[in-house]
Scaffold this motif. Structure first.
Motif, PDB file in Angstrom:
ATOM      1  N   MET A   1       0.854  -1.199   0.000  1.00  0.00           N
ATOM      2  CA  MET A   1       0.000   0.000   0.000  1.00  0.00           C
ATOM      3  C   MET A   1       0.889   1.248   0.000  1.00  0.00           C
ATOM      4  SD  MET A   1      -2.891   1.091   2.785  1.00  0.00           S
ATOM      5  CE  MET A   1      -3.772  -0.439   2.539  1.00  0.00           C
ATOM      6  N   GLU A   2       0.637   2.180  -0.874  1.00  0.00           N
ATOM      7  CA  GLU A   2       1.451   3.379  -1.003  1.00  0.00           C
ATOM      8  C   GLU A   2       0.948   4.480  -0.070  1.00  0.00           C
ATOM      9  OE1 GLU A   2       4.103   4.047  -2.772  1.00  0.00           O
ATOM     10  OE2 GLU A   2       4.273   2.078  -3.701  1.00  0.00           O
ATOM     11  N   MET A   3       1.894   5.104   0.664  1.00  0.00           N
ATOM     12  CA  MET A   3       1.529   6.220   1.539  1.00  0.00           C
ATOM     13  C   MET A   3       1.038   7.427   0.739  1.00  0.00           C
ATOM     14  SD  MET A   3       1.534   6.003   4.781  1.00  0.00           S
ATOM     15  CE  MET A   3       2.108   5.022   6.146  1.00  0.00           C
ATOM     16  N   ASN A   4       1.499   7.530  -0.518  1.00  0.00           N
ATOM     17  CA  ASN A   4       1.084   8.671  -1.336  1.00  0.00           C
ATOM     18  C   ASN A   4      -0.422   8.745  -1.512  1.00  0.00           C
ATOM     19  OD1 ASN A   4       3.650   9.610  -1.687  1.00  0.00           O
ATOM     20  ND2 ASN A   4       4.014   8.481  -3.585  1.00  0.00           N
ATOM     21  N   GLU A   5      -1.084   7.598  -1.357  1.00  0.00           N
ATOM     22  CA  GLU A   5      -2.539   7.578  -1.479  1.00  0.00           C
ATOM     23  C   GLU A   5      -3.182   8.462  -0.413  1.00  0.00           C
ATOM     24  OE1 GLU A   5      -4.140   3.631  -1.517  1.00  0.00           O
ATOM     25  OE2 GLU A   5      -2.474   2.848  -2.706  1.00  0.00           O
ATOM     26  N   TYR A   6      -2.526   8.538   0.750  1.00  0.00           N
ATOM     27  CA  TYR A   6      -3.095   9.277   1.872  1.00  0.00           C
ATOM     28  C   TYR A   6      -2.489  10.679   2.028  1.00  0.00           C
ATOM     29  CZ  TYR A   6      -4.613   4.592   3.226  1.00  0.00           C
ATOM     30  OH  TYR A   6      -5.167   3.348   3.240  1.00  0.00           O
ATOM     31  N   LEU A   7      -1.413  10.970   1.271  1.00  0.00           N
ATOM     32  CA  LEU A   7      -0.666  12.205   1.496  1.00  0.00           C
ATOM     33  C   LEU A   7      -1.526  13.449   1.335  1.00  0.00           C
ATOM     34  CD1 LEU A   7       2.002  13.544   2.137  1.00  0.00           C
ATOM     35  CD2 LEU A   7       2.597  13.440  -0.290  1.00  0.00           C
ATOM     36  N   GLU A   8      -2.311  13.481   0.264  1.00  0.00           N
ATOM     37  CA  GLU A   8      -3.127  14.663  -0.003  1.00  0.00           C
ATOM     38  C   GLU A   8      -4.142  14.900   1.116  1.00  0.00           C
ATOM     39  OE1 GLU A   8      -6.278  15.763  -3.426  1.00  0.00           O
ATOM     40  OE2 GLU A   8      -4.308  15.139  -4.164  1.00  0.00           O
ATOM     41  N   VAL A   9      -4.777  13.817   1.573  1.00  0.00           N
ATOM     42  CA  VAL A   9      -5.740  13.932   2.674  1.00  0.00           C
ATOM     43  C   VAL A   9      -5.030  14.371   3.949  1.00  0.00           C
ATOM     44  CG1 VAL A   9      -7.368  12.650   4.125  1.00  0.00           C
ATOM     45  CG2 VAL A   9      -7.285  12.229   1.664  1.00  0.00           C
ATOM     46  N   PHE A  10      -3.843  13.791   4.189  1.00  0.00           N
ATOM     47  CA  PHE A  10      -3.071  14.154   5.382  1.00  0.00           C
ATOM     48  C   PHE A  10      -2.755  15.647   5.404  1.00  0.00           C
ATOM     49  CE2 PHE A  10       1.239  15.125   6.907  1.00  0.00           C
ATOM     50  CZ  PHE A  10       1.079  14.850   8.261  1.00  0.00           C
ATOM     51  N   ILE A  11      -2.307  16.179   4.271  1.00  0.00           N
ATOM     52  CA  ILE A  11      -1.928  17.599   4.209  1.00  0.00           C
ATOM     53  C   ILE A  11      -3.135  18.499   4.469  1.00  0.00           C
ATOM     54  CG2 ILE A  11      -1.141  19.429   2.647  1.00  0.00           C
ATOM     55  CD1 ILE A  11       0.669  17.283   1.323  1.00  0.00           C
ATOM     56  N   GLU A  12      -4.256  18.204   3.806  1.00  0.00           N
ATOM     57  CA  GLU A  12      -5.447  19.030   3.970  1.00  0.00           C
ATOM     58  C   GLU A  12      -5.980  18.974   5.401  1.00  0.00           C
ATOM     59  OE1 GLU A  12      -6.778  21.232   1.859  1.00  0.00           O
ATOM     60  OE2 GLU A  12      -5.018  20.764   0.675  1.00  0.00           O
ATOM     61  N   GLU A  13      -6.042  17.764   5.974  1.00  0.00           N
ATOM     62  CA  GLU A  13      -6.567  17.638   7.333  1.00  0.00           C
ATOM     63  C   GLU A  13      -5.611  18.247   8.348  1.00  0.00           C
ATOM     64  OE1 GLU A  13      -7.975  13.815   8.427  1.00  0.00           O
ATOM     65  OE2 GLU A  13      -9.509  13.766   6.846  1.00  0.00           O
ATOM     66  N   SER A  14      -4.304  18.156   8.094  1.00  0.00           N
ATOM     67  CA  SER A  14      -3.322  18.780   8.989  1.00  0.00           C
ATOM     68  C   SER A  14      -3.496  20.289   9.011  1.00  0.00           C
ATOM     69  CB  SER A  14      -1.900  18.416   8.548  1.00  0.00           C
ATOM     70  OG  SER A  14      -1.666  17.035   8.674  1.00  0.00           O
ATOM     71  N   ALA A  98       4.878  25.088   9.437  1.00  0.00           N
ATOM     72  CA  ALA A  98       6.022  25.114   8.521  1.00  0.00           C
ATOM     73  C   ALA A  98       6.381  23.702   8.064  1.00  0.00           C
ATOM     74  CB  ALA A  98       7.219  25.774   9.216  1.00  0.00           C
ATOM     75  N   MET A  99       6.273  22.728   8.969  1.00  0.00           N
ATOM     76  CA  MET A  99       6.559  21.335   8.608  1.00  0.00           C
ATOM     77  C   MET A  99       5.566  20.820   7.570  1.00  0.00           C
ATOM     78  SD  MET A  99       7.432  19.624  12.306  1.00  0.00           S
ATOM     79  CE  MET A  99       8.900  20.054  13.244  1.00  0.00           C
ATOM     80  N   VAL A 100       4.277  21.117   7.783  1.00  0.00           N
ATOM     81  CA  VAL A 100       3.246  20.665   6.848  1.00  0.00           C
ATOM     82  C   VAL A 100       3.448  21.318   5.480  1.00  0.00           C
ATOM     83  CG1 VAL A 100       0.767  20.664   6.347  1.00  0.00           C
ATOM     84  CG2 VAL A 100       1.566  20.147   8.656  1.00  0.00           C
ATOM     85  N   VAL A 101       3.798  22.609   5.465  1.00  0.00           N
ATOM     86  CA  VAL A 101       4.067  23.304   4.202  1.00  0.00           C
ATOM     87  C   VAL A 101       5.237  22.649   3.475  1.00  0.00           C
ATOM     88  CG1 VAL A 101       4.900  25.467   3.198  1.00  0.00           C
ATOM     89  CG2 VAL A 101       3.095  25.517   4.926  1.00  0.00           C
ATOM     90  N   ASP A 102       6.269  22.277   4.249  1.00  0.00           N
ATOM     91  CA  ASP A 102       7.428  21.603   3.663  1.00  0.00           C
ATOM     92  C   ASP A 102       7.032  20.263   3.058  1.00  0.00           C
ATOM     93  OD1 ASP A 102      10.328  21.193   3.228  1.00  0.00           O
ATOM     94  OD2 ASP A 102      10.075  19.607   4.704  1.00  0.00           O
ATOM     95  N   ILE A 103       6.187  19.511   3.770  1.00  0.00           N
ATOM     96  CA  ILE A 103       5.717  18.212   3.264  1.00  0.00           C
ATOM     97  C   ILE A 103       4.899  18.411   1.991  1.00  0.00           C
ATOM     98  CG2 ILE A 103       4.170  16.276   3.766  1.00  0.00           C
ATOM     99  CD1 ILE A 103       5.011  16.653   6.746  1.00  0.00           C
ATOM    100  N   ALA A 104       4.051  19.440   1.990  1.00  0.00           N
ATOM    101  CA  ALA A 104       3.208  19.709   0.819  1.00  0.00           C
ATOM    102  C   ALA A 104       4.038  20.062  -0.410  1.00  0.00           C
ATOM    103  CB  ALA A 104       2.225  20.838   1.135  1.00  0.00           C
ATOM    104  N   SER A 105       5.217  20.658  -0.183  1.00  0.00           N
ATOM    105  CA  SER A 105       6.074  21.045  -1.313  1.00  0.00           C
ATOM    106  C   SER A 105       7.067  19.944  -1.685  1.00  0.00           C
ATOM    107  CB  SER A 105       6.827  22.333  -0.979  1.00  0.00           C
ATOM    108  OG  SER A 105       7.661  22.162   0.158  1.00  0.00           O
ATOM    109  N   GLY A 106       6.884  18.744  -1.103  1.00  0.00           N
ATOM    110  CA  GLY A 106       7.725  17.612  -1.468  1.00  0.00           C
ATOM    111  C   GLY A 106       8.833  17.293  -0.489  1.00  0.00           C
ATOM    112  N   GLY A 107       8.910  18.046   0.629  1.00  0.00           N
ATOM    113  CA  GLY A 107       9.948  17.813   1.627  1.00  0.00           C
ATOM    114  C   GLY A 107       9.594  16.686   2.573  1.00  0.00           C
TER     115      GLY A 107
END
Length: 671
Positions: A1-14, A98-107
């Motif tokens: 199972m790929e974590m990328n499937e949940y990444l978008e939801v994680f960023i928005e909910e965060s 700032a961490m969430v923004v970094d994750i959203a930009s690929g960090g």
């Protein structure tokens, strides 16, 4: 199972949880004993921690965990919130963002927060030591031999007892995961999300931390306070995939002499949690089952909008073909298609509308910090945050509003001593108000500060060569106030980091006008100022007046037009070597679009001229055109990077006959 499937939801909910933390912490500062607010803050932090740990962002999870410890101490009455403590917690929230923004930009979301963690540890440790000397909150056994929970402390015991008295059920829920479950912590998190929709989780076995770290086999048990029946709770849990089995029993407290001496803190905590559970029980359609909304990636909405824009272009072409052929059945079909596509257009535009709350949300934190830096007291009131705007407008309006609020706090609202000397309350007022009117949205930033000094502005404008003394004598107050938005204009005695550093408000004005809006200023010296911004609801599909110059077609936005007129040559006057007309008692300069756009063709003196009267704030101009074609809805298309600086052209559109019409930027034509 790929974590990328949940990444978008994680960023928005965060982002949503971080915004909730910001909002609730500011409420807590004003109401430090409000335990409902503390519970909301703790829940957001706890959820964010679980999500981060599940997704593997350990720095984010660790910092949230430290912050959660401080909040838990407040929640359990072991720590009293102060402004200094709140500063540290808010700093932690900023780092989380700032961490969430970094994750959203690929960090990877890593960040150096050692100093902040140390501060949070110091707050937690210091307060715990102080309370431990006098506290009597040791764990007490509860006699319930069949339960998975051997011990309950006084807080937990008091909660469960009071929930029984108020008609709630104390449910002991045993959950077993499927043997093939790949992400156990993720499933646990989803189960807790479901449970928190129907009640309040009191305890877990193994502990929450062990569950998050996947330090368990396949089984875990939770204690839940709820008004839902066991069957309903079980059905909700089984909606989560990879759940093997769920069994629910009523938890019985039993009788124990040890727990009969309940301390006040336990009772207070019980009241707080049962009140939260009461609110949850009363929520309509609570839980995930009856949810009628879904998250849609904005790129998909943009793609849908682009496709519909093409449909609008073809619709215009069909309407023109139908009108030319005059075929009855074809005309009926086209008319029906026009009505249906019009309804579809409204639906798509509404889908793109988002509440301006997304922009307003950042301001309470900003105002809090700026007032501390300036040594001022200001109460920010926000009205109309639910007012909706197109996403393209929302994306652009944030920075101008930040500048205007900074300007109001720095130059507008006085210090407490200055206000009291004037007979005003020490605390100033700053109102941010948004509302719909017609096809526009208005945003007002008003304060009860010092107002704008006409004399100061006039003096500065004359010294800068913006106006002469003679002109100043003829200007109204409103016209004088508009001068502060001239390029480089600033009345500040000293340059500050708060509002613009001498740049002035011209950037604000230019941005708003580039969105097809305008800004006006009203002020009363000594009493305050109001900056009013008018914006169009959307920028994608606009209503225009199509006109013709020689054989070229142009589109003029209806939002800029006052009216059209046919003017006799004899009514055209000359002033300062420019053609002008008398329009309703005002001298209005005339602008020839043929000359502006250098349209090829012979210059011919006409007996009558077709004029389009346009407006930019208080200023007007008359555009000389050859022919009025008519009103039409068109799709605004960008000219691309290579043609973005073409004078007085904001874009283009494709007409029904396939021709390209340039859209006139009327703001560039009025000076």
């Amino acid at each position: 199972m790929e974590m990328n499937e949940y990444l978008e939801v994680f960023i928005e909910e965060s982002k949503e949880h971080i915004q909730s933390l910001n909002d609730q912490l500011l409420i807590l500062e004003k109401e430090p004993t409000n335990m409902d607010t503390v519970s909301e803050i703790f829940r957001s932090a706890h959820t964010l921690k679980g999500m981060s740990a599940t997704m593997g962002y350990q720095d984010l999870a660790n910092l949230t965990h430290k912050m959660e410890n401080v909040l838990d101490a407040v929640r359990n009455h072991k720590l009293v919130i102060t402004s200094d403590i709140l500063d540290v917690v808010l700093d932690a929230v900023d780092q989380l963002e700032a961490m969430v923004v970094d994750i959203a930009s690929g960090g990877d979301g890593t960040r150096d927060v050692e100093s902040l963690v140390a501060q949070l540890n110091a707050i937690e440790t210091g307060e715990h030591q102080e309370v431990d000397k006098s506290s009597k909150t040791s764990s007490k056994p509860v006699k319930n031999n069949d339960s998975s929970f051997e011990k309950l402390d006084q807080f937990e015991w008091a909660i469960l007892q009071q929930s029984e008295e108020k008609g709630f059920q104390n449910q002991e829920i045993h959950i077993r995961l499927n043997e093939n479950c790949l992400l156990k912590a993720a499933r646990v998190y989803m189960v807790f999300e479901v449970l928190e929709q129907v009640g309040e989780v009191i305890k877990a076995n193994p502990s929450v931390q062990e569950l998050e770290e996947e330090n368990f086999e396949l089984d875990f048990t939770v204690l839940l306070v709820t008004k839902e029946s066991a069957d309903d709770v079980k059905k909700r849990i089984l909606k989560v995939s990879e759940i093997e089995d769920v069994s629910i029993n009523l938890f019985e407290l039993g009788v124990s002499d040890d727990v009969s001496e309940k301390v006040d803190e336990g009772q207070d905590k019980a009241t707080e949690v049962t009140a939260t559970a009461e609110k949850t029980a009363k929520k309509p359609n609570n839980g995930v089952i009856n949810n009628k909304t879904i998250r849609v990636n904005i790129d998909r909405l943009d793609a849908l909008m682009n496709l519909f824009e093409e449909l609008v272009i073809d619709r215009g072409r069909l309407e023109q073909i139908s009108a030319n052929l005059k075929h009855g059945e074809l005309q009926e079909t086209v008319e029906r298609m026009t009505r249906i596509s019009g309804d579809l257009q409204n639906i798509i535009l509404n889908m793109r509308m988002v509440p301006i709350e997304q922009v307003f949300n950042r301001f309470p934190r900003m105002v809090r910090q700026l007032t501390k830096d300036l040594g001022k007291q200001v109460n920010l009131e926000i009205v109309g945050a639910e007012t909706e705007l197109d996403r393209t407008v929302i994306d652009e309006i944030g920075d101008p509003l930040v500048h205007l609020i900074r300007n109001a706090l720095d130059h507008g609202v006085e210090t407490p001593n200055e206000r009291e000397a004037k007979g005003k309350p020490a605390e100033g007022k700053l109102l941010l108000n948004a509302f719909h009117s017609g096809n526009h949205v208005f945003i007002e930033i008003s304060d009860d500060g010092a107002g704008i000094s006409r004399e100061k502005i006039v003096k500065k404008a004359i010294s800068n060569g913006v106006i002469t003394q003679e002109q100043a004598n003829t200007l109204s107050d409103k016209q004088v106030f508009q001068l502060i938005m001239a390029s480089g204009f600033s009345t500040a005695e000293t340059i500050s980091d708060i509002s613009g550093r001498g740049v002035g408000l011209d950037v604000v004005k230019n941005t708003i006008e580039s969105l097809g809006g305008n800004i006006t200023i009203e002020s009363e010296f000594g009493k305050g100022s109001v900056f009013s911004i008018q914006l169009p609801l959307t920028l994608s599909i606009i209503s225009v007046l199509l006109i013709e110059v020689e054989k070229e077609k142009y589109a003029i936005p209806l939002s800029s037009i006052i009216e059209t007129a046919i003017v006799s040559k004899s009514d055209i006057l000359n002033a300062h070597n420019k053609k002008v007309i008398d329009f309703r008692g005002k001298v209005v300069p005339l602008i020839s679009l043929k000359e502006v756009f250098d349209v090829p063709g012979e210059q011919v003196e006409e007996e009558f001229y077709s004029i389009v009267i346009i407006r930019k704030g208080d200023k007007m101009a008359g555009l000389i055109v050859d022919t009025f074609i008519g009103q039409q809805e068109v799709v605004l298309k960008s000219l691309g990077d290579y043609l973005k600086d073409v004078f007085a052209i904001s874009g283009a559109t494709i007409l029904g006959d396939g021709q390209v019409a340039l859209i006139v930027d009327t703001n560039s034509l009025i000076k």
